[in-house]
Design an enzyme around this catalytic site. Structure first.
Site, short mmCIF file in Angstrom:
data_model
loop_
_atom_site.label_atom_id
_atom_site.label_comp_id
_atom_site.label_asym_id
_atom_site.label_seq_id
_atom_site.Cartn_x
_atom_site.Cartn_y
_atom_site.Cartn_z
N ARG A 108 0.87 -1.19 0.00
CA ARG A 108 0.00 0.00 0.00
C ARG A 108 0.89 1.23 0.00
NH1 ARG A 108 -5.14 1.94 3.60
NH2 ARG A 108 -6.08 0.42 2.21
N HIS A 135 -7.51 0.78 -6.17
CA HIS A 135 -7.69 0.02 -4.92
C HIS A 135 -8.39 -1.31 -5.28
CE1 HIS A 135 -7.94 -0.90 -0.82
NE2 HIS A 135 -8.85 -0.05 -0.39
N GLN A 138 -10.28 -3.89 -2.81
CA GLN A 138 -11.59 -3.38 -2.36
C GLN A 138 -12.69 -3.75 -3.36
OE1 GLN A 138 -12.22 -1.05 0.53
NE2 GLN A 138 -14.32 -1.59 0.03
N ASP A 231 -17.04 7.96 -1.03
CA ASP A 231 -15.73 7.79 -0.39
C ASP A 231 -15.37 9.16 0.21
OD1 ASP A 231 -13.15 6.96 0.32
OD2 ASP A 231 -12.33 7.22 -1.70
N CYS A 272 -16.32 2.52 1.17
CA CYS A 272 -15.17 1.66 1.45
C CYS A 272 -14.68 1.81 2.89
CB CYS A 272 -14.04 1.95 0.46
SG CYS A 272 -13.54 3.68 0.44
N ARG A 317 -14.02 -7.60 2.93
CA ARG A 317 -12.62 -7.35 2.58
C ARG A 317 -11.76 -8.57 2.92
NH1 ARG A 317 -10.37 -2.59 2.27
NH2 ARG A 317 -8.90 -3.78 1.03
N1 NVA Z 1 -9.74 7.37 -1.39
C1 NVA Z 1 -9.40 6.90 -0.08
C2 NVA Z 1 -9.69 5.45 0.04
C3 NVA Z 1 -9.44 4.85 1.41
C4 NVA Z 1 -9.74 3.39 1.49
C5 NVA Z 1 -7.93 7.20 0.21
O1 NVA Z 1 -7.10 6.93 -0.66
O2 NVA Z 1 -7.63 7.72 1.28
N1 CP Z 2 -11.26 0.55 2.81
C1 CP Z 2 -9.97 0.49 3.20
O1 CP Z 2 -9.06 0.24 2.40
O2 CP Z 2 -9.77 0.73 4.51
P1 CP Z 2 -8.35 0.87 5.24
O3 CP Z 2 -7.75 2.18 4.76
O4 CP Z 2 -8.67 0.88 6.70
O5 CP Z 2 -7.49 -0.29 4.84
#
Ligand code: NVA
Ligand code: CP
Length: 331
Positions: A108, A135, A138, A231, A272, A317
């Site tokens: 990540r 992502h 997800q 989101d 999400c 998830r």
């Molecule tokens: N768009 C958000 C998704 C988090 C799961 C981010 O990248 O922070």
């Molecule tokens: N939805 C998601 O990816 O959550 P986290 O950022 O907690 O992993």
């Protein structure tokens, strides 16, 4: 032809056929049933995976850890301060080292190029646990949740409201196009996905008998929706300064009762997570107080309401990440 994902990396859904995605959904369902009925499924005993997190996480990290342990894997977690990667060692060198020790690598971070580079050099499957662009893990959970709740994917009208060019907007548009779901991005045009990705998705959607629509009009965009999805308005890695302009652009796209009432009666609400549906978080409180708001991308009423399936989605998830690990490492 039988689907075989052994040895494949999972970097973005664009790399996968609808049949391969279907395979992962069916495997997720099987693994969910095994977990629910307490049946052991430690099919990868003796193997090991490593999780590299350059951004924070609750769901993705815990899903990889629990899924890994359920499959019998050894799991190592490294955050950005915990390894040499990037500072003293290149991505390619890190990939070659980790690939000698582990059977799979989760990453990540920020750029999609990094996860693609890891996959190029690791020699073992690499899984994208979120980049600024996509992502994909997800997506399997989200498709699984839609199918569980609505009984099908085909002919579903899916509406994404908010920042439609972030990792979630991009990924959901691709996922819908692949699986024959009608996708609408309901957002200000400044936050539409890139023309290049939209064109690519329109082509894919056509092959799968679905549509891609971009609209700024909330009333028209959300009419007849089966799924309303949103989101956060500011993603990880974006500077705090963008909140003000983002709020100006996105407040009209908040998911509230009026939006849900405009969708189909049986429509579901998805997110999400994490979500700013109240001021019970540090950032939510700061932004709420600064701009005089009590909730951001979704109202507390919708988030806590009957149509919300966000916690089933969060549970999925884990089941879907387990399917991705098992399919790509291979039992
Ligand atoms: N768009 C958000 C998704 C988090 C799961 C981010 O990248 O922070
Ligand atoms: N939805 C998601 O990816 O959550 P986290 O950022 O907690 O992993």
């Amino acid at each position: 032809m039988a689907v075989n994902l052994r040895g494949r990396s999972f970097l973005k859904l664009l790399d996968f056929t609808p049949e391969e995605i279907r395979y992962l959904l069916d495997l997720s369902k099987e693994l969910k049933l095994l977990k629910r009925t307490g049946m052991l499924h430690d099919k990868l005993k003796g193997k090991n995976i490593v999780l590299l997190f350059e951004k924070t996480s609750t769901r993705t990290r815990c899903s990889f850890e629990v899924a890994g342990r359920d499959l019998g894997l050894g799991v190592t977690y490294l955050d950005s301060a915990g390894s040499q990667m990037g500072k003293k060692e290149s991505v390619a060198d890190t990939a070659r080292v980790l690939g000698r020790m582990y059977d799979g690598i989760e990453y990540r971070g920020f750029s999609q190029e990094v996860v693609e580079e890891l996959a190029k050099f690791a020699g073992v499957p690499v899984w994208n646990g979120l980049t600024d662009e996509f992502h994909p893990t997800q997506m399997i959970a989200d498709l699984l949740t839609i199918e569980e709740k609505l009984g099908r994917l085909k002919e579903i009208n899916f509406v994404y409201m908010g920042d439609a060019r972030n990792n979630m907007g991009n990924s959901l548009m691709v996922a819908c196009a692949k699986m024959g779901i009608n996708f609408t991005a309901c957002a200000p045009k400044e936050l539409f996905p890139t023309e290049e990705l939209v064109e690519k998705c329109k082509q894919i959607a056509k092959e799968n008998e679905s549509t891609i629509t971009l609209t700024e009009n909330v009333k028209e965009g959300t009419k007849n929706a089966d799924v309303i999805y949103t989101d956060v308005w500011v993603s990880m890695g974006e500077p705090d300064e963008v909140w003000e302009s983002r709020l100006k652009l996105l407040l009209p796209y908040q998911v509230n009762k009026e939006v849900m009432n405009n969708a189909k009666k049986e429509a579901i609400f998805m997110h999400c997570l994490p979500a700013y549906h109240d001021l019970k978080t540090k950032v939510g409180k700061e932004i709420g107080e600064k701009f005089g708001l009590s909730e951001l991308e979704v109202t507390d009423e919708v988030f806590e309401g009957k149509q919300s399936v966000v916690f089933d989605e969060a549970e999925n998830r884990m089941h879907s990440i387990k399917a991705i690990i098992l399919a790509t490492i291979g039992a």
